[in-house]
Design a protein around this motif. Structure first.
Motif, PDB file in Angstrom:
ATOM      1  N   ASP A  86      -9.103   6.932  -7.880  1.00 36.50           N
ATOM      2  CA  ASP A  86      -8.143   5.823  -7.986  1.00 36.50           C
ATOM      3  C   ASP A  86      -7.166   5.824  -6.812  1.00 36.50           C
ATOM      4  O   ASP A  86      -6.833   4.769  -6.263  1.00 36.50           O
ATOM      5  N   ARG A  87      -6.712   7.027  -6.434  1.00 39.94           N
ATOM      6  CA  ARG A  87      -5.804   7.101  -5.278  1.00 39.94           C
ATOM      7  C   ARG A  87      -6.519   6.680  -4.003  1.00 39.94           C
ATOM      8  O   ARG A  87      -5.937   6.004  -3.142  1.00 39.94           O
ATOM      9  N   ALA A  88      -7.785   7.072  -3.860  1.00 39.06           N
ATOM     10  CA  ALA A  88      -8.539   6.698  -2.665  1.00 39.06           C
ATOM     11  C   ALA A  88      -8.735   5.184  -2.600  1.00 39.06           C
ATOM     12  O   ALA A  88      -8.617   4.577  -1.524  1.00 39.06           O
ATOM     13  N   ILE A  89      -9.029   4.574  -3.738  1.00 43.38           N
ATOM     14  CA  ILE A  89      -9.226   3.122  -3.771  1.00 43.38           C
ATOM     15  C   ILE A  89      -7.948   2.407  -3.348  1.00 43.38           C
ATOM     16  O   ILE A  89      -7.970   1.502  -2.499  1.00 43.38           O
ATOM     17  N   ARG A  90      -6.824   2.809  -3.923  1.00 43.44           N
ATOM     18  CA  ARG A  90      -5.561   2.150  -3.581  1.00 43.44           C
ATOM     19  C   ARG A  90      -5.210   2.382  -2.109  1.00 43.44           C
ATOM     20  O   ARG A  90      -4.777   1.471  -1.410  1.00 43.44           O
ATOM     21  N   ARG A  91      -5.440   3.597  -1.648  1.00 37.02           N
ATOM     22  CA  ARG A  91      -5.073   3.938  -0.270  1.00 37.02           C
ATOM     23  C   ARG A  91      -5.928   3.176   0.738  1.00 37.02           C
ATOM     24  O   ARG A  91      -5.425   2.644   1.732  1.00 37.02           O
ATOM     25  N   LEU A 114      -1.995   9.776   8.815  1.00 37.27           N
ATOM     26  CA  LEU A 114      -2.175   8.325   8.711  1.00 37.27           C
ATOM     27  C   LEU A 114      -3.636   7.881   8.700  1.00 37.27           C
ATOM     28  O   LEU A 114      -3.968   6.851   8.105  1.00 37.27           O
ATOM     29  N   ALA A 115      -4.528   8.632   9.361  1.00 38.68           N
ATOM     30  CA  ALA A 115      -5.934   8.219   9.427  1.00 38.68           C
ATOM     31  C   ALA A 115      -6.576   8.073   8.050  1.00 38.68           C
ATOM     32  O   ALA A 115      -7.411   7.171   7.853  1.00 38.68           O
ATOM     33  N   PRO A 116      -6.228   8.918   7.045  1.00 39.95           N
ATOM     34  CA  PRO A 116      -6.811   8.718   5.710  1.00 39.95           C
ATOM     35  C   PRO A 116      -6.462   7.391   5.058  1.00 39.95           C
ATOM     36  O   PRO A 116      -7.036   7.059   4.018  1.00 39.95           O
ATOM     37  N   LEU A 117      -5.532   6.626   5.635  1.00 41.11           N
ATOM     38  CA  LEU A 117      -5.281   5.278   5.132  1.00 41.11           C
ATOM     39  C   LEU A 117      -6.395   4.313   5.518  1.00 41.11           C
ATOM     40  O   LEU A 117      -6.525   3.230   4.926  1.00 41.11           O
ATOM     41  N   LEU A 118      -7.207   4.695   6.501  1.00 41.93           N
ATOM     42  CA  LEU A 118      -8.290   3.832   6.974  1.00 41.93           C
ATOM     43  C   LEU A 118      -9.670   4.425   6.736  1.00 41.93           C
ATOM     44  O   LEU A 118     -10.651   3.681   6.602  1.00 41.93           O
ATOM     45  N   TYR A 119      -9.774   5.755   6.693  1.00 40.65           N
ATOM     46  CA  TYR A 119     -11.076   6.414   6.596  1.00 40.65           C
ATOM     47  C   TYR A 119     -11.062   7.429   5.457  1.00 40.65           C
ATOM     48  O   TYR A 119     -10.074   8.136   5.262  1.00 40.65           O
ATOM     49  N   PRO A 120     -12.144   7.504   4.697  1.00 38.49           N
ATOM     50  CA  PRO A 120     -12.176   8.441   3.566  1.00 38.49           C
ATOM     51  C   PRO A 120     -12.172   9.884   4.033  1.00 38.49           C
ATOM     52  O   PRO A 120     -12.575  10.202   5.150  1.00 38.49           O
ATOM     53  N   THR A 121     -11.715  10.756   3.157  1.00 36.69           N
ATOM     54  CA  THR A 121     -11.686  12.185   3.417  1.00 36.69           C
ATOM     55  C   THR A 121     -12.718  12.881   2.548  1.00 36.69           C
ATOM     56  O   THR A 121     -13.295  12.284   1.632  1.00 36.69           O
ATOM     57  N   THR A 122     -12.933  14.158   2.806  1.00 37.24           N
ATOM     58  CA  THR A 122     -13.863  14.929   1.970  1.00 37.24           C
ATOM     59  C   THR A 122     -13.364  14.983   0.527  1.00 37.24           C
ATOM     60  O   THR A 122     -14.179  15.020  -0.404  1.00 37.24           O
ATOM     61  N   LEU A 156     -20.002   3.142  -1.224  1.00 36.53           N
ATOM     62  CA  LEU A 156     -20.391   2.227  -0.147  1.00 36.53           C
ATOM     63  C   LEU A 156     -19.169   1.515   0.430  1.00 36.53           C
ATOM     64  O   LEU A 156     -19.035   1.371   1.653  1.00 36.53           O
ATOM     65  N   ARG A 157     -18.282   1.073  -0.454  1.00 37.74           N
ATOM     66  CA  ARG A 157     -17.090   0.348   0.007  1.00 37.74           C
ATOM     67  C   ARG A 157     -16.152   1.265   0.789  1.00 37.74           C
ATOM     68  O   ARG A 157     -15.662   0.910   1.863  1.00 37.74           O
ATOM     69  N   LEU A 158     -15.919   2.469   0.262  1.00 36.62           N
ATOM     70  CA  LEU A 158     -14.930   3.349   0.884  1.00 36.62           C
ATOM     71  C   LEU A 158     -15.432   3.963   2.181  1.00 36.62           C
ATOM     72  O   LEU A 158     -14.623   4.337   3.040  1.00 36.62           O
ATOM     73  N   THR A 159     -16.749   4.086   2.355  1.00 37.63           N
ATOM     74  CA  THR A 159     -17.292   4.678   3.580  1.00 37.63           C
ATOM     75  C   THR A 159     -17.735   3.631   4.590  1.00 37.63           C
ATOM     76  O   THR A 159     -18.247   3.982   5.652  1.00 37.63           O
ATOM     77  N   ALA A 160     -17.543   2.350   4.289  1.00 35.82           N
ATOM     78  CA  ALA A 160     -18.031   1.289   5.178  1.00 35.82           C
ATOM     79  C   ALA A 160     -17.448   1.401   6.579  1.00 35.82           C
ATOM     80  O   ALA A 160     -18.142   1.184   7.574  1.00 35.82           O
ATOM     81  N   GLN A 181     -20.062   9.676   4.244  1.00 39.63           N
ATOM     82  CA  GLN A 181     -19.515   9.845   5.585  1.00 39.63           C
ATOM     83  C   GLN A 181     -17.978   9.812   5.534  1.00 39.63           C
ATOM     84  O   GLN A 181     -17.388   9.067   4.751  1.00 39.63           O
ATOM     85  N   PHE A 182     -17.345  10.604   6.395  1.00 40.44           N
ATOM     86  CA  PHE A 182     -15.895  10.749   6.320  1.00 40.44           C
ATOM     87  C   PHE A 182     -15.325  11.123   7.679  1.00 40.44           C
ATOM     88  O   PHE A 182     -16.054  11.417   8.629  1.00 40.44           O
ATOM     89  N   ARG A 183     -13.996  11.112   7.754  1.00 38.80           N
ATOM     90  CA  ARG A 183     -13.283  11.560   8.949  1.00 38.80           C
ATOM     91  C   ARG A 183     -12.708  12.937   8.682  1.00 38.80           C
ATOM     92  O   ARG A 183     -12.053  13.153   7.662  1.00 38.80           O
ATOM     93  N   THR A 184     -12.937  13.869   9.578  1.00 34.73           N
ATOM     94  CA  THR A 184     -12.410  15.218   9.417  1.00 34.73           C
ATOM     95  C   THR A 184     -10.936  15.256   9.817  1.00 34.73           C
ATOM     96  O   THR A 184     -10.413  14.331  10.454  1.00 34.73           O
TER      97      THR A 184
END
Length: 592
Positions: free
Chosen positions: A178-183, A242-250, A322-326, A339-342
């Protein structure tokens, strides 16, 4: 393709002996026996081991290759310590296996499975050699008819996690999701929209740094920022934060992977290798998931049919992924799903087994998952057993009548939640009932709480929905699904003649008393709302209002307010897995 570097067989001096393998999924492995003893024997074993790495031949991963290579290497070293000459495979005797096994059992505890596992690897390769090349003595051929004469060693089967532990796992994972979706779908895009080129507008702004991260396609680090404007600004507006606002994390992806495995029962090693194109043939609330199961030699590619729609269903969880890693997939061009950003700023195209193991430990520590006062050892290999145990309880209980008309696989996918587990991802269990603007002409909106109540007490179906318990089962299972809702009776439409199919268009369901809308239909409804707003610019306002105005009002005033903000945001993310929504009504975020 497997590559084996060996000398010419006719040569009197053996050359370098190395196995280099690239598996079909581009994972590579190298086995170097250049400096090992018993080169003649190892050359034959290496050739067969390399051949077994082809698709469907039994060695399907670097992990399996390394284990079998280790068994052969230990055997060769032991033979070298007991023999004065280099052996050929034709020189092998049963004693070379039996005495080696005795040696292993002396070195390992009685309960260890290692001796059996090592001998099993060697026998497996020798059996292949016997089938393809022959040349073994009759005594050795007879010996290869069995693996070991000794005990296998003690083994404690994997057990399912208790409902108490599963409840904690799901609740913690859902909160992370839920936090990832909102972020990633609200906070990040909102901040990015306010950003400007920091070279003009200044670096001392989160929005401007986010703008730069986006322009650099995620690969902008704290050190690069510090080099430009100094350490103080870099610390305050760190790209790592700030990057996790645009790209998913592990952390985001692990939570989705954990929920998907718990809800679908798929083996974690197969789930880790899912691709962006894994969802196939969506139909009537179900979808097929195509996956690679390496252990099923000759039939590695398989599909399972799972529930779809709601963000709590297996299909919906994959659509969320699919949506969060697009954003990352667009940059890397890789079809991998996870897929994610380290933290270091690189974009990674997969979750390795070791990474998942580490993330599981961190997940337990971060959320304080415990059992009997002790931290839980979260082993992803136990999730399938946990799922199967839940299915057994469900199909053996009073809800078993609901599985009529389904295959066991589909019944398992839909009814895996038993009462003690359901509380995990349902925020509250309470009575809920439709609130129609016009009972005869408006759909029934069944909240998650009301849906749970019907699942637990089907005898209340006549009171809550005006249908029999059997008909309620069809509505809740998806058997009666249309695009935007379920239908009480498609051949008894208030707009048509009894006995004939409903004559109105698909969005007529939004103004029909036969319709029943549940949480799993929210993604389709939001996608339709997006379509409505897209049509608004293509036709006169009066014509648009006549055609779509009523449906729009039903969605915004009757349907969406019945669901929690978390449910609507999750559905929005699922709907955006194919195309971003153009229209985001303020009601989604608590506005007016």
């Amino acid at each position: 393709m497997p590559v084996l570097e060996i000398a010419d067989p006719a040569a009197t001096t053996l050359g370098p002996l190395k196995i280099e393998v690239t598996f079909p999924d581009n994972r590579a492995a190298v086995v170097d026996w250049t400096r090992e003893p018993q080169q003649r024997l190892l050359r034959a074993l290496a050739a067969e081991l390399a051949a077994s790495c082809a698709v469907g031949q039994g060695t399907g991963s670097p992990y399996t290759l390394r284990n079998r290579a280790r068994s052969c290497r230990e055997w060769a070293r032991w033979i070298a310590s007991t023999e004065d000459v280099d052996l050929r495979v034709s020189d092998l005797l049963p004693s070379h296996l039996d005495r080696f096994e005795d040696h292993l059992r002396e070195r390992h505890p009685e309960s260890s499975r290692t001796p059996y596992a090592r001998i099993a690897d060697i026998v497996w390769i020798l059996r292949r050699l016997s089938d393809t090349h022959g040349g073994f003595s009759p005594a050795l051929v007879r010996r290869l008819a069995y693996i070991s004469a000794g005990p296998v060693g003690s083994y404690t089967p994997r057990d399912a996690y208790s409902p108490h532990v599963v409840e904690q796992l799901k609740a913690a994972a859902r909160s992370d999701v839920d936090r990832a979706i909102r972020r990633l779908t609200v906070e990040g895009p909102s901040l990015l929209s306010r950003g400007q080129d920091p070279r003009v507008a200044g670096w001392a702004s989160d929005a401007n740094v986010v703008w730069e991260i986006h322009q650099k396609r995620g690969q902008f680090t704290r050190q690069e920022l510090a080099d430009q404007v100094g350490q103080t600004v870099a610390d305050e507006h760190s790209p790592g934060r700030l990057a996790p606002l645009l790209y998913p994390t592990t952390r985001d992806l692990f939570a989705l992977l954990l929920l998907f495995c718990l809800e679908s029962g798929m083996e974690v090693e197969a789930a880790r290798e899912l691709t962006a194109g894994c969802l196939k043939n969506p139909n009537r609330g179900y979808v097929q998931v195509e996956y690679l199961k390496r252990r099923r030699h000759g039939q590695e590619w398989n599909t399972i049919r799972v529930r779809d729609g709601s963000s709590h269903s297996p299909g919906g969880l994959l659509r969320l992924a699919l949506r969060l890693t697009a954003s990352v997939r667009e940059i890397t061009g890789s079809p991998a799903l996870w897929q994610f950003r380290t933290k270091e700023g690189s974009l990674t195209t997969g979750l390795s087994a070791s990474a998942v193991t580490y993330l599981a430990k961190a997940f337990v520590y971060r959320h304080g998952i415990s059992d009997a006062g002790q931290p839980v050892e979260l082993r992803m290999s136990r999730l399938r057993k946990t799922y199967k145990a839940a299915v057994y309880k469900v199909t053996g209980g009073r809800m078993s009548a609901f599985v009529q008309g389904h295959s066991p696989d589909i019944a398992a996918a839909h009814y895996a939640d038993i009462p003690s587990l359901r509380d995990l991802h349902e925020q509250a269990v309470a009575d809920g009932l439709h609130d129609a603007l016009n009972e005869a002409r408006s759909p029934s909106v069944l909240t998650p709480e009301a849906e749970e109540r019907l699942l637990q007490r089907p005898a209340e179906a006549p009171e809550l929905l005006g249908v029999s318990p059997t008909e309620a089962g069809s509505l809740l299972s998806g058997e009666s699904d249309l695009w935007l809702s379920s239908c009480r009776d498609f051949f008894d439409s208030p707009f048509g003649v009894k006995g004939k199919a409903c004559p109105v268009s698909f969005f007529g369901c939004l103004g029909c008393g036969n319709a029943v809308i549940t949480r799993r239909k929210l993604p389709a409804i939001l996608a339709f709302l997006n379509h409505i707003e897209g049509e608004r610019a293509k036709m006169p306002e009066a014509e648009w209002a006549e055609r779509f105005g009523g449906a729009r009002q039903q969605i915004l005033r009757l349907v969406l307010p019945k669901f929690s903000e978390s449910d609507v945001l999750s559905a929005q993310a699922v709907a955006e897995s194919a195309d971003p929504l153009l229209f985001l009504p303020s009601i989604l975020f608590g506005g007016h």
